[in-house]
Design a protein around this motif. Sequence first.
Motif, PDB file in Angstrom:
ATOM      1  N   THR A 222       0.831  -1.211   0.000  1.00  8.46           N
ATOM      2  CA  THR A 222       0.000   0.000   0.000  1.00  8.46           C
ATOM      3  C   THR A 222       0.864   1.259   0.000  1.00  8.46           C
ATOM      4  O   THR A 222       0.492   2.264  -0.607  1.00  8.46           O
ATOM      5  CB  THR A 222      -0.992   0.023   1.182  1.00  8.46           C
ATOM      6  OG1 THR A 222      -0.264  -0.238   2.379  1.00  8.46           O
ATOM      7  CG2 THR A 222      -2.085  -1.010   1.027  1.00  8.46           C
ATOM      8  N   GLY A 223       2.002   1.198   0.661  1.00  9.13           N
ATOM      9  CA  GLY A 223       2.913   2.346   0.655  1.00  9.13           C
ATOM     10  C   GLY A 223       3.337   2.705  -0.763  1.00  9.13           C
ATOM     11  O   GLY A 223       3.270   3.858  -1.194  1.00  9.13           O
ATOM     12  N   LEU A 224       3.754   1.683  -1.533  1.00  9.36           N
ATOM     13  CA  LEU A 224       4.194   1.916  -2.914  1.00  9.36           C
ATOM     14  C   LEU A 224       3.020   2.304  -3.813  1.00  9.36           C
ATOM     15  O   LEU A 224       3.144   3.174  -4.675  1.00  9.36           O
ATOM     16  CB  LEU A 224       4.840   0.652  -3.484  1.00  9.36           C
ATOM     17  CG  LEU A 224       6.351   0.532  -3.463  1.00  9.36           C
ATOM     18  CD1 LEU A 224       6.773  -0.815  -4.018  1.00  9.36           C
ATOM     19  CD2 LEU A 224       7.019   1.664  -4.245  1.00  9.36           C
ATOM     20  N   ASP A 225       1.883   1.658  -3.594  1.00 11.37           N
ATOM     21  CA  ASP A 225       0.701   1.937  -4.411  1.00 11.37           C
ATOM     22  C   ASP A 225       0.284   3.401  -4.257  1.00 11.37           C
ATOM     23  O   ASP A 225       0.056   4.098  -5.259  1.00 11.37           O
ATOM     24  CB  ASP A 225      -0.438   0.997  -3.989  1.00 11.37           C
ATOM     25  CG  ASP A 225      -1.562   0.988  -5.004  1.00 11.37           C
ATOM     26  OD1 ASP A 225      -1.329   1.359  -6.161  1.00 11.37           O
ATOM     27  OD2 ASP A 225      -2.686   0.619  -4.636  1.00 11.37           O
ATOM     28  N   ASN A 226       0.216   3.876  -3.015  1.00 15.04           N
ATOM     29  CA  ASN A 226      -0.148   5.285  -2.788  1.00 15.04           C
ATOM     30  C   ASN A 226       0.864   6.226  -3.420  1.00 15.04           C
ATOM     31  O   ASN A 226       0.516   7.258  -3.984  1.00 15.04           O
ATOM     32  CB  ASN A 226      -0.250   5.592  -1.283  1.00 15.04           C
ATOM     33  CG  ASN A 226      -1.499   4.974  -0.686  1.00 15.04           C
ATOM     34  OD1 ASN A 226      -2.473   4.770  -1.401  1.00 15.04           O
ATOM     35  ND2 ASN A 226      -1.459   4.670   0.598  1.00 15.04           N
ATOM     36  N   LEU A 227       2.110   5.849  -3.328  1.00 17.22           N
ATOM     37  CA  LEU A 227       3.175   6.695  -3.850  1.00 17.22           C
ATOM     38  C   LEU A 227       3.115   6.783  -5.380  1.00 17.22           C
ATOM     39  O   LEU A 227       3.247   7.855  -5.964  1.00 17.22           O
ATOM     40  CB  LEU A 227       4.515   6.080  -3.435  1.00 17.22           C
ATOM     41  CG  LEU A 227       5.768   6.848  -3.784  1.00 17.22           C
ATOM     42  CD1 LEU A 227       5.929   8.003  -2.813  1.00 17.22           C
ATOM     43  CD2 LEU A 227       6.979   5.928  -3.689  1.00 17.22           C
ATOM     44  N   ILE A 228       2.893   5.643  -6.013  1.00 14.23           N
ATOM     45  CA  ILE A 228       2.978   5.587  -7.476  1.00 14.23           C
ATOM     46  C   ILE A 228       1.670   5.975  -8.141  1.00 14.23           C
ATOM     47  O   ILE A 228       1.660   6.653  -9.167  1.00 14.23           O
ATOM     48  CB  ILE A 228       3.403   4.152  -7.914  1.00 14.23           C
ATOM     49  CG1 ILE A 228       4.844   3.899  -7.488  1.00 14.23           C
ATOM     50  CG2 ILE A 228       3.252   3.959  -9.413  1.00 14.23           C
ATOM     51  CD1 ILE A 228       5.324   2.481  -7.678  1.00 14.23           C
ATOM     52  N   ASN A 229       0.566   5.592  -7.550  1.00 15.32           N
ATOM     53  CA  ASN A 229      -0.726   5.778  -8.243  1.00 15.32           C
ATOM     54  C   ASN A 229      -1.567   6.934  -7.735  1.00 15.32           C
ATOM     55  O   ASN A 229      -2.698   7.109  -8.186  1.00 15.32           O
ATOM     56  CB  ASN A 229      -1.528   4.467  -8.183  1.00 15.32           C
ATOM     57  CG  ASN A 229      -0.807   3.358  -8.943  1.00 15.32           C
ATOM     58  OD1 ASN A 229      -0.234   3.618 -10.004  1.00 15.32           O
ATOM     59  ND2 ASN A 229      -0.815   2.165  -8.418  1.00 15.32           N
ATOM     60  N   ASN A 230      -1.047   7.721  -6.785  1.00 12.04           N
ATOM     61  CA  ASN A 230      -1.855   8.879  -6.315  1.00 12.04           C
ATOM     62  C   ASN A 230      -1.210  10.203  -6.690  1.00 12.04           C
ATOM     63  O   ASN A 230      -0.049  10.309  -6.842  1.00 12.04           O
ATOM     64  CB  ASN A 230      -2.042   8.820  -4.801  1.00 12.04           C
ATOM     65  CG  ASN A 230      -3.122   7.821  -4.447  1.00 12.04           C
ATOM     66  OD1 ASN A 230      -3.997   7.540  -5.254  1.00 12.04           O
ATOM     67  ND2 ASN A 230      -3.013   7.261  -3.262  1.00 12.04           N
TER      68      ASN A 230
END
Length: 230
Positions: A222-230
Amino acid sequence: MNVYSFKDIAVLTGAGISTESSIASFRGQNGLWKNYRPEELATPQAFAKNPELVWEWYALRINTVLKAKPNKAHYLLADLEKTRKLTIASQNVDQLHQRAGSKNVLELHGNISHSRCLQCANLDKLKIDFKHPPKCSKCNENTRPNVVWFGESLPQNTFQKAIQAFQNCDLAMVIGTSGVVEPAASLANLAKSKGAFVLEINPELTPISQIANLSIRDIASTGLDNLINN
Ligand code: NAD
Ligand code: ZN
């Protein structure tokens, strides 16, 4: 911060990025195996004393690893590599980055997928439920797991490439490593000293947090997902 504004990314990953693939980290693990801690088995001394015991433990670990699947964090890094220069230096021995599609992976601690011949250094791929201790397929001599144990030095060629990646990057990401085992701290420090932005993703505070420009207190996916996709 926008990850797409960086052109050259160096990523250091540790056991934490694979815990969501159900591969336990050493330090976070509660259970002992036959009353041994991992630090008592993953050493040259343990292997010299009792190679059968160490191989028995690796046989269990490789079964876990071969059944595990890469998780979202591994896939997000593989996707990011398609659009810019990205190097992963991993302390993990599970090859989940490669299985997720990452190409530019430096294995700082080797891998548990292979045995290495003590005589001729030949590498043999290990299969699920392999017969242990395995013999070399070329010369029939004894082998050892193809990993870097506690107290052993890193493969120098691979480590030099990691140094280059961290000194040339404009973004250094440190994901899922406690940072207490070198070279985690020194690679992050090196990137910082050359002016890179240092980003950490770890649910816990680590020594890297002190030098990071940004610490994301989250699990890798979730850390990477928020960083990359938000
Ligand atoms: P470590 O202490 O560096 O890693 C654990 C870190 O991951 C901790 O800081 C923890 O807070 C963090 N973490 C836990 N869950 C996380 C998540 N979901 N997302 C992000 N971070 C998370 O490493 P270790 O377990 O002490 O391992 C030491 C060495 O043993 C490794 O460098 C490696 O060579 C080997 N090892 C490899 C694997 C593997 O290949 N998957 C697993 C265990 C150990
Ligand atoms: Zn051999």
